[in-house]
Structure formats: C-alpha cells, structure tokens
Enzyme design. Structure first.
Site, PDB file in Angstrom:
ATOM      1  N   TYR A  33      -5.186   2.964 -16.508  1.00 52.21           N
ATOM      2  CA  TYR A  33      -3.888   2.147 -16.341  1.00 52.21           C
ATOM      3  C   TYR A  33      -4.456   0.494 -16.611  1.00 52.21           C
ATOM      4  O   TYR A  33      -3.879  -0.210 -16.982  1.00 52.21           O
ATOM      5  CB  TYR A  33      -3.561   2.436 -14.781  1.00 52.21           C
ATOM      6  CG  TYR A  33      -2.622   1.149 -14.374  1.00 52.21           C
ATOM      7  CD1 TYR A  33      -1.229   1.242 -15.162  1.00 52.21           C
ATOM      8  CD2 TYR A  33      -2.701   0.336 -13.303  1.00 52.21           C
ATOM      9  CE1 TYR A  33      -0.442   0.185 -14.812  1.00 52.21           C
ATOM     10  CE2 TYR A  33      -1.816  -0.512 -13.228  1.00 52.21           C
ATOM     11  CZ  TYR A  33      -0.419  -0.638 -13.585  1.00 52.21           C
ATOM     12  OH  TYR A  33       0.535  -1.507 -13.513  1.00 52.21           O
TER      13      TYR A  33
ATOM     14  N   ASN B  59      -0.413  -4.773  -5.290  1.00 51.82           N
ATOM     15  CA  ASN B  59       0.201  -3.957  -4.095  1.00 51.82           C
ATOM     16  C   ASN B  59       1.586  -4.550  -3.573  1.00 51.82           C
ATOM     17  O   ASN B  59       1.691  -4.993  -2.363  1.00 51.82           O
ATOM     18  CB  ASN B  59      -0.924  -3.809  -3.080  1.00 51.82           C
ATOM     19  CG  ASN B  59      -2.253  -3.049  -3.475  1.00 51.82           C
ATOM     20  OD1 ASN B  59      -1.902  -1.986  -3.474  1.00 51.82           O
ATOM     21  ND2 ASN B  59      -3.070  -3.766  -3.808  1.00 51.82           N
TER      22      ASN B  59
END
Length: 338
Positions: A143, A172
């Site tokens: 990723y 996040n």
C-alpha cells in the site's frame, strides 16, 4: 468563476467530506466512485454522481471529455495497509494503475489547474517519528509502495507536462460516514463495530503500538481549500492529529465514548510499523492548519453518536485474497487493523 471539480472516491469516507466542502465553496462537483467501499448515500446533495471504476480508462476519459475539469481530487483507493501484502495485484491495480488513468486524462484534457492526491504516511515505513516531509520515503508494505509510486508519477508528470499538483499524507482518519464494517482497516471504526456487536476489541500484539488519530474535520477542509493557496502547489503535506496514543489507550477511549466498560482481547502481532505519527509544521506554515482542532475524546464522542444510530455492521470478508501464506490467523474472524 465556478470551478468544476472531480472527486474520486466521493461516495467513500474522506472523499464524501471533501466533496461536501467543495460544494460549500461553490464548486460544481462530480463524484466518481465504483461503490466498492462507499455508498451512494454518502454522496453529498448537489454533487453529480457517476458510478464507475478509475481502473477503466474509457470511463475516466469520457468523464474528462464531458466535464472539462478544473481540479481533480483523487481519494479513491483501497487503503488496507496490512492486507495489501496479501492482495498485491488488487492493490497495485487500484492504487497505481487507476491513479495513472486519472493522471493521463488530466494531462490530455489540458484544463486541470491542480491535481490533488491523498497519499499516506505509510510511505515513511519504519522512519523515526515524528515523520517529516523531508524524509526519503521507504515504505514497507505494498500500500505504501503504491502511494509513493503515484507521488513520484505526479512529480514527473509536472516536470514533463506541467501538471500542477498537491500531495497530502493523512493518517488514521476517523469520523462520521466511515465504513465500520471493514474488518481490515480503520481501527476506531472496527472497535466501535465490535462494541456494537457485543464483542471484545481485538488488538494485534501487546497494543503498545502508537498512532496519532485524525478527525475528519481536521483533514477534509484543508484538502478542499488547498487549491486556493498558490504556495501549496508542488508541495507535499502531512496532515492530521498531533498527539500519539497507544492502541491500548485508544481501546479504552473508544469504550468510554461508546458508554461501555473496555473489553479487549490480544491476538498474535502482525507485521506492521510499530510507531507512526508525523510532524505537521509544513501544513501549519503554508496552509495555516496542523494543530488538532478536534481533540480525540470529542471526535470519538461525535463518531460514537453517529455509529450508534448507524448500528452494527456484519464485518466484511475480502474475497480476493491472492496470497494466504503468513496471513494473520485472526483475520479469519473479527479483527482490528489500523
């Protein structure tokens, strides 16, 4: 002047919020999303929704020809960092090839004033936190590799064709409209869903991994407004929360926000960066943002209220696993991942 802006992934979490911010700023907004991770209900009222896949160059080229976009906000991605080891082909197809289709179309259109790309702090890998934009990226999962590849492609497309760009590296991000049923990514959503289902919050390893968590209201508006700032063009920005927390601390905070006693279960550690949080000095200096305006406790309370109304979701299972070797055994049940 009314700008026409494309938002890829605009039926998803961050993308739908960016699309809403652009509408409030007076843009004509077109959302392109294949609904693999988002829902049509997330698309803000007033946006033109086109269901389609960025991996299909015909779809992308036709959309650019029809709308002659002034700006591209590229947020479409499958952002399961840990899972990306086991879905390499899917990861690179969606996160690299799909991005290249958009870059090609933007260059060929000749109308795009800026291409805004959401990358990730996953590009930094095991770098010592707080991570700064001056660090040489060294991603440790597919990723992060994919995100860094697109960053590099934007830079060479600017040098070769003059395509203006801005890159953001959020981390996040949590908040309303997040897909809490995705078992492989977004640890806050996973914890809330586990609590709603009456289950324990599952933590990989000892839970002493540290992350900074970013409420959507500290991320989406600066992305949407960045095109208004000439100093932002050609820049890369970390953006998000400033204060790191352990996953253990996070589990307790989520339980408190949900109004329950914390119940956790630790499972075998997985291969991941242990400590990951970034510096936001550049965003502060150039964009005037970076200091968290939504404290974690407040953001969790807001999201918890939304999640309770939304209700528990059946955790999805990714059906296209390409490599099963060394896959965490707990991913065969309900798991938590950031």
């Amino acid at each position: 002047m009314t700008y026409t802006s494309l938002v890829t992934g605009g039926a998803g979490f961050i993308g739908s919020h960016v699309a809403a911010d652009l509408l409030r700023a007076g843009h004509r907004v077109v959302v392109l999303d294949d609904l693999s991770g988002g829902t049509a209900a997330n698309v803000p009222s007033g946006a033109h929704f086109h269901q389609g896949d960025i991996c299909d160059p015909g779809v992308v080229d036709a959309l650019f020809a029809e709308w002659r976009f002034d700006h591209v906000f590229h947020l479409a991605a499958y952002a399961a960092e840990g899972l990306s080891h086991f879905i390499k082909r899917y990861n690179y197809t969606n996160n690299v090839v799909g991005s290249v289709n958009l870059i090609n179309a933007a260059v060929n259109a000749g109308t795009v004033r800026c291409f805004v790309f959401t990358s990730s702090i996953a590009v930094y890998g095991h770098a010592e936190p707080p991570m700064t934009e001056d660090l040489i990226p060294s991603p440790v999962d597919p990723y992060g590799i994919a995100k860094y590849a697109v960053e590099q492609e934007l830079k060479v497309s600017h040098e070769m064709f003059g395509l203006p760009y801005i890159i953001f590296r959020p981390h996040n991000v949590y908040g309303e409209r997040q897909n809490i049923g995705d078992r492989y990514r977004n640890v806050i959503g996973i914890f809330m869903n586990q609590i709603l289902r009456g289950e324990e919050c599952v933590i990989f390893g000892d839970g002493e991994q540290t992350r900074a968590f970013s409420h959507i209201d500290d991320v989406a508006p600066p992305i949407a407004r960045s095109i208004e700032n000439p100093r932002a063009y050609g820049q890369t920005f970390n953006i998000g929360g400033d204060t790191p927390y352990t996953v253990n601390e996070l589990a307790e905070a989520v339980a408190t926000a949900m109004g329950v006693e914390p119940r956790v279960r630790h499972v075998e550690a997985r291969h991941e960066v242990v400590h990951a949080f970034s510096s936001h000095d550049r965003a502060r200096e150039i964009l005037g943002v970076g200091t968290t305006s939504v404290p974690l406790t407040d953001g969790l309370t807001q999201m918890a209220t939304w999640a309770k109304k939304h209700g528990p979701q059946e955790p999805s299972i990714f059906s296209g696993i390409e490599i099963s070797k060394n896959m965490p055994p707990s991913w065969q049940s309900v798991v938590a991942s950031d």
